[in-house]
Write an enzyme that holds these catalytic residues in place. Structure first.
Site, mmCIF file in Angstrom:
data_model
loop_
_atom_site.group_PDB
_atom_site.id
_atom_site.type_symbol
_atom_site.label_atom_id
_atom_site.label_comp_id
_atom_site.label_asym_id
_atom_site.label_seq_id
_atom_site.Cartn_x
_atom_site.Cartn_y
_atom_site.Cartn_z
ATOM 1 N N HIS A 60 0.825 -1.197 0.000
ATOM 2 C CA HIS A 60 0.000 0.000 0.000
ATOM 3 C C HIS A 60 0.864 1.253 0.000
ATOM 4 C CE1 HIS A 60 -3.850 -2.055 1.776
ATOM 5 N NE2 HIS A 60 -3.475 -2.555 0.617
ATOM 6 N N GLU A 62 0.728 3.979 1.899
ATOM 7 C CA GLU A 62 1.153 4.524 3.197
ATOM 8 C C GLU A 62 2.416 3.838 3.711
ATOM 9 O OE1 GLU A 62 -3.471 4.408 3.501
ATOM 10 O OE2 GLU A 62 -1.881 3.428 2.342
#
Length: 349
Positions: A60, A62
């Protein structure tokens, strides 16, 4: 009540949304999220980490941005286009990674409609003492994440129609094969739309008349060509059809005898999240009649075709009760008008 974002927050949120376009069409089945980590304790803001969801959906955004920032993430602000996940899937929750990194503020464009998240990620961050500001640039974010929203809420892909139309309302002339209506800039723009899509759909008439390859021919982006869905029996196409060329991309999928709803069922089974309808008029009209078009990308040309032209379903594509104009821009000599479905999933109040 949420603290209002600053002008600087808006600027970095907008940058995150632009960054998210980098891998659009490549991250299914996950949404293409972008994350930018910024330190504001310096004379001018400094970006210390940024990333976008990797091809295939993992890792992901993040976690990648946090890894890039390292210790500089502590006390920084995370700008993210979608609420950080809070549940265990193939990887641990991104909200936990944000907390562990010591980030002090999170500015998010929108909440995640996925019931497994749906505000839980924000609550995890707040419980850890992190300031959370959202929504920020929500309409732009909802358009950027339209495929994720549509799939989550309606269990089908985001389907958009792209069509180039001559000044006199035609998409071509009957029996004359492919005719250039739009210019080179519009053509490159179409290639970009293909690169940002999981699949592209055309009818048998378009396949026979235009003999398209349906690939992305922008330099260095051939590997980003979408899967090609052709609504005709394979045996009804000449053997030298461009779709059959060895270097034309993944093998095309041929579907016959299906209505628009049944075609969408097949697209769902293929796990496609963003699908482009590129031709021809009958296929476009069928999807419009079935109320399955979420977005229209209409390229208007100054070229007049005359003769026995194939009329575009302009009245359906520009129906003000169903669609609203969200953008208009020039592509060289052509005009691009983007219409979006009047739908709370795409156009929040």
């Amino acid at each position: 009540m949420n603290t209002k974002p600053t002008q600087t927050d808006l600027r970095f949120a907008a940058a995150a949304l632009r960054l998210g376009m980098r891998n659009a069409g490549r991250t299914s089945p996950n949404p293409c999220v972008a994350a930018v980590i910024v330190r504001h304790d310096t004379p001018t803001p400094i970006i210390v980490g940024l990333s976008v969801t990797a091809p295939g959906g993992r890792p992901h955004a993040e976690t990648q941005a946090i890894a890039e920032a390292g210790v500089e993430a502590r006390g920084a602000t995370l700008y993210v286009t979608l609420e950080p996940c809070s549940h265990f899937g193939s990887t641990p929750p991104c909200a936990d990674a944000v907390i562990a990194a010591g980030i002090s503020r999170v500015v998010a464009c929108m909440a995640d409609p996925n019931p497994a998240v749906a505000g839980k990620g924000f609550q995890c961050l707040r419980d850890a003492g992190i300031e959370v500001i959202y929504p920020v640039l929500q309409q732009d974010a909802m358009r950027a994440h339209a495929a994720h929203i549509r799939w989550t809420v309606s269990k089908r892909p985001h389907i958009f129609l792209k069509m180039a139309v001559s000044k006199d309302g035609f998409i071509g002339r009957r029996g004359e094969g492919q005719i250039a209506i739009s210019g080179s800039i519009a053509k490159s723009y179409t290639y970009m739309l293909r690169a940002m899509s999981d699949g592209i759909v055309i009818g048998g008439g378009t396949a026979r008349a235009d003999n398209p390859s349906l690939t992305c021919r922008l330099p260095g982006m051939k590997d980003r060509s979408p899967r090609r869905i052709i609504l005709v029996d394979k045996d009804r196409l000449p053997p030298d059809t461009a779709l059959f060329a060895e270097n034309s991309g993944s093998p095309p999928v041929f579907l016959t005898g299906l209505n628009a709803e049944q075609i969408v069922e097949r697209l769902v089974a293929m796990d496609m999240r963003t699908v482009m309808i590129e031709g021809g008029a009958a296929v476009a009209a069928a999807f419009l009649d079935a109320d399955l078009i979420d977005e229209v990308q209409l390229i208007s040309s100054g070229v007049e075709l005359g003769g026995e032209g194939v009329p575009a379903p302009l009245q359906q594509m520009t129906n003000e009760k169903r669609f609203t104009v969200v953008d208009r821009k020039q592509l060289g000599d052509d005009t691009l008008t983007i219409y979006w479905r009047r739908d709370k999933l795409c156009l929040p109040e």
